[in-house]
Design a protein around this motif. Structure first.
Motif, PDB file in Angstrom:
ATOM      1  N   THR A   1      13.216  25.358  62.852  1.00 16.44           N
ATOM      2  CA  THR A   1      13.519  26.754  62.515  1.00 16.44           C
ATOM      3  C   THR A   1      14.666  26.814  61.515  1.00 16.44           C
ATOM      4  N   THR A   2      14.513  27.654  60.496  1.00 18.32           N
ATOM      5  CA  THR A   2      15.607  27.812  59.534  1.00 18.32           C
ATOM      6  C   THR A   2      16.719  28.656  60.157  1.00 18.32           C
ATOM      7  N   VAL A   3      17.888  28.547  59.587  1.00 20.69           N
ATOM      8  CA  VAL A   3      19.022  29.338  60.094  1.00 20.69           C
ATOM      9  C   VAL A   3      18.737  30.822  59.936  1.00 20.69           C
ATOM     10  N   HIS A   4      18.076  31.191  58.838  1.00 19.85           N
ATOM     11  CA  HIS A   4      17.731  32.596  58.624  1.00 19.85           C
ATOM     12  C   HIS A   4      16.770  33.085  59.706  1.00 19.85           C
ATOM     13  N   GLN A   5      15.775  32.278  60.042  1.00 15.81           N
ATOM     14  CA  GLN A   5      14.846  32.651  61.115  1.00 15.81           C
ATOM     15  C   GLN A   5      15.572  32.732  62.457  1.00 15.81           C
ATOM     16  N   LEU A   6      16.518  31.834  62.688  1.00 17.65           N
ATOM     17  CA  LEU A   6      17.291  31.860  63.924  1.00 17.65           C
ATOM     18  C   LEU A   6      18.013  33.194  64.074  1.00 17.65           C
ATOM     19  N   VAL A   7      18.631  33.643  62.989  1.00 18.19           N
ATOM     20  CA  VAL A   7      19.384  34.896  63.041  1.00 18.19           C
ATOM     21  C   VAL A   7      18.451  36.086  63.244  1.00 18.19           C
ATOM     22  N   GLU A   8      17.394  36.153  62.441  1.00 18.33           N
ATOM     23  CA  GLU A   8      16.515  37.319  62.472  1.00 18.33           C
ATOM     24  C   GLU A   8      15.617  37.365  63.708  1.00 18.33           C
ATOM     25  N   ASP A   9      15.025  36.220  64.074  1.00 19.22           N
ATOM     26  CA  ASP A   9      14.005  36.205  65.128  1.00 19.22           C
ATOM     27  C   ASP A   9      14.555  35.894  66.517  1.00 19.22           C
ATOM     28  N   TYR A  10      15.777  35.417  66.593  1.00 18.37           N
ATOM     29  CA  TYR A  10      16.330  35.041  67.904  1.00 18.37           C
ATOM     30  C   TYR A  10      17.623  35.802  68.223  1.00 18.37           C
ATOM     31  N   ILE A  11      18.648  35.623  67.381  1.00 16.62           N
ATOM     32  CA  ILE A  11      19.951  36.236  67.697  1.00 16.62           C
ATOM     33  C   ILE A  11      19.851  37.757  67.687  1.00 16.62           C
ATOM     34  N   TYR A  12      19.261  38.340  66.632  1.00 19.97           N
ATOM     35  CA  TYR A  12      19.163  39.795  66.547  1.00 19.97           C
ATOM     36  C   TYR A  12      18.160  40.370  67.538  1.00 19.97           C
ATOM     37  N   GLN A  13      17.177  39.576  67.938  1.00 28.25           N
ATOM     38  CA  GLN A  13      16.147  40.084  68.845  1.00 28.25           C
ATOM     39  C   GLN A  13      16.548  39.966  70.315  1.00 28.25           C
ATOM     40  N   PHE A  14      17.163  38.820  70.698  1.00 25.80           N
ATOM     41  CA  PHE A  14      17.488  38.594  72.108  1.00 25.80           C
ATOM     42  C   PHE A  14      18.973  38.799  72.427  1.00 25.80           C
ATOM     43  N   HIS A  15      19.810  38.908  71.407  1.00 25.74           N
ATOM     44  CA  HIS A  15      21.235  39.226  71.568  1.00 25.74           C
ATOM     45  C   HIS A  15      22.008  38.198  72.399  1.00 25.74           C
ATOM     46  N   HIS A  16      21.634  36.940  72.260  1.00 18.29           N
ATOM     47  CA  HIS A  16      22.388  35.865  72.910  1.00 18.29           C
ATOM     48  C   HIS A  16      23.233  35.135  71.868  1.00 18.29           C
ATOM     49  N   LYS A  17      24.349  34.578  72.307  1.00 25.31           N
ATOM     50  CA  LYS A  17      25.206  33.825  71.399  1.00 25.31           C
ATOM     51  C   LYS A  17      24.886  32.331  71.399  1.00 25.31           C
ATOM     52  N   MET A  18      24.075  31.897  72.366  1.00 22.61           N
ATOM     53  CA  MET A  18      23.731  30.480  72.468  1.00 22.61           C
ATOM     54  C   MET A  18      22.254  30.337  72.804  1.00 22.61           C
ATOM     55  N   PHE A  19      21.562  29.407  72.120  1.00 27.01           N
ATOM     56  CA  PHE A  19      20.150  29.153  72.371  1.00 27.01           C
ATOM     57  C   PHE A  19      19.924  27.653  72.534  1.00 27.01           C
ATOM     58  N   PRO A  20      19.112  27.260  73.529  1.00 29.66           N
ATOM     59  CA  PRO A  20      18.751  25.839  73.651  1.00 29.66           C
ATOM     60  C   PRO A  20      17.802  25.442  72.526  1.00 29.66           C
ATOM     61  N   VAL A  21      17.943  24.217  72.059  1.00 25.77           N
ATOM     62  CA  VAL A  21      17.060  23.681  71.028  1.00 25.77           C
ATOM     63  C   VAL A  21      16.234  22.572  71.682  1.00 25.77           C
TER      64      VAL A  21
END
Length: 390
Positions: A263-283
């Motif tokens: 996943t690109t950093v841009h996708q991480l921000v748009e599809d994960y951080i902004y959508q689920f509102h978590h500060k940490m995600f498992p990879v």
């Protein structure tokens, strides 16, 4: 509790810390000793000597306090009670135990160990300062006499049966032995401690109005500290009672949102951080936990590189601060969250992600369990009613 502290050294296996507020109290103790107490009792000494005596008295007092806390810590170690360290701060010192004593006997011995050390120090210093003038210089004898007297005063205050003072802990051990309930004993002694704190607060207000500004301020602040500590101690016992013995896997969510390393950093921000509102995600990659990525990791990547950089390039290995084993006690998990300021922990088993544990879910469980017990008349107050986090 502490504004900012730094480690001095290790003593007998215990880390010794000093909080920045300690330097304030050293000045506040040195000043009246050098300008009032020592000149009153020991006339004809050079002014500079009075200041050295005042500084020696302040440092000697905190050495006494350190010895007092070491007494607690050494006995606690004997009962396998983990000790995070000893911190000297504006109100004295504290031995930071990370768990409750295992028995009334352990509570009594740990609580009484500190005062016993202080009694020995008080007797030795007072006798040396009173009867050692023939062989000791007057300034040295004066400082020792002061240390003997002030340790005696502190012993008297500390043995008041109000939790969390040592006298309150001694009383709690007795009540615990009689009733067989740590929670009940803590509730009684914490109520006494809270009441004593309120008494000191009112006494401080009266003293302040009466013109004793410094004394009134100290009485007020110490009362606030004792009252808050007493109330928090009971809340901690309730929380421990609710969570101890409960496995982490009971509270974890198994359907975890994970991020592929491609996943690109841009996708991480748009599809994960902004959508689920978590500060940490498992990879993860095919179920294997590679690490975690946080909003802080994203901040370190220049914005114009978000489309080129991947999560696999910025992922950080899992550490104790953000992971926990599935079979761990939920109370240990809560302590880890509290100590590291984390709101979520990854539950791991054999390098595979089993689930996510959130602080919010733990607090909900504690609140519900306390509410049910309150309905049975076992407790009277929800320990989370006035706090948002542990």
């Amino acid at each position: 509790m502490f504004t900012r502290r730094f480690k001095l050294f290790d003593l007998l296996g215990f880390p010794i810390f000093i909080d920045l507020s300690w330097f304030v109290i050293v000045l506040l103790i040195t000043w009246p000793l050098a300008t009032n107490l020592f000149p009153f009792f020991y006339e004809g000494i050079p002014t500079s000597t009075y200041w050295w005596m005042g500084l020696a008295g302040a440092i000697g007092l905190f050495i006494s306090i350190l010895a007092h806390e070491l007494g607690h810590a050494l006995v606690a170690r004997r009962f396998d009670m983990p000790m995070r360290g000893i911190t000297l701060f504006i109100f004295g010192g504290v031995a930071e135990m990370t768990k409750e004593p295992p028995s009334p006997k352990a509570e009594f011995l740990v609580a009484i160990a500190g005062p016993i050390v202080s009694v020995v120090i008080a007797i030795v210093c007072f006798l040396a300062g009173t009867y050692g003038k023939a062989v000791l210089a007057v300034p040295v004898a004066g400082v020792l006499w002061y240390l003997g007297a002030i340790n005696g005063v502190l012993i008297g205050f500390n043995m008041i049966p109000a939790f969390p003072l040592d006298g309150g802990r001694v009383l709690r051990s007795i009540l615990w032995q009689v009733k067989g309930s740590l929670r009940w004993a803590t509730r009684i002694t914490s109520t006494i401690g809270s009441g004593f704190g309120l008494f000191l607060i009112l006494l401080g207000v009266i003293s302040f109005i009466g013109g004793n500004f410094v004394g009134g301020m100290w009485q007020f602040l110490i009362g606030m500290l004792l009252r808050g500590a007493a109330q928090m101690s009971y809340q901690q016992v309730l929380i421990r009672h609710a969570l101890e013995g409960e496995p982490v896997e009971r509270f974890m969510h198994r359907n975890v949102v994970t991020v592929p390393p491609t996943t690109t950093v841009h996708q991480l921000v748009e599809d994960y951080i902004y959508q689920f509102h978590h500060k940490m995600f498992p990879v993860t990659d095919e179920g294997l936990l590679l690490g975690c990525v946080t909003t802080r990791d994203v901040q370190l990547v220049p914005r114009d590189e978000w489309d080129q950089r991947t999560v696999g390039e910025i992922v950080k290995p899992c550490v104790e601060e953000n992971t926990i084993l599935r079979g761990i006690d939920a109370m240990q998990a809560l302590s880890t969250m509290s100590r590291n300021g984390a709101s979520r922990l990854m539950v791991v088993e054999n390098s595979h992600l089993e689930g996510i544990l959130s602080l919010k879910d733990l607090l909900k469980f504690i609140s519900l369990k306390v509410e049910l017990e309150e309905g049975n008349g076992e407790i009277r107050k929800n320990p989370l009613a006035r706090q948002d986090e542990v």
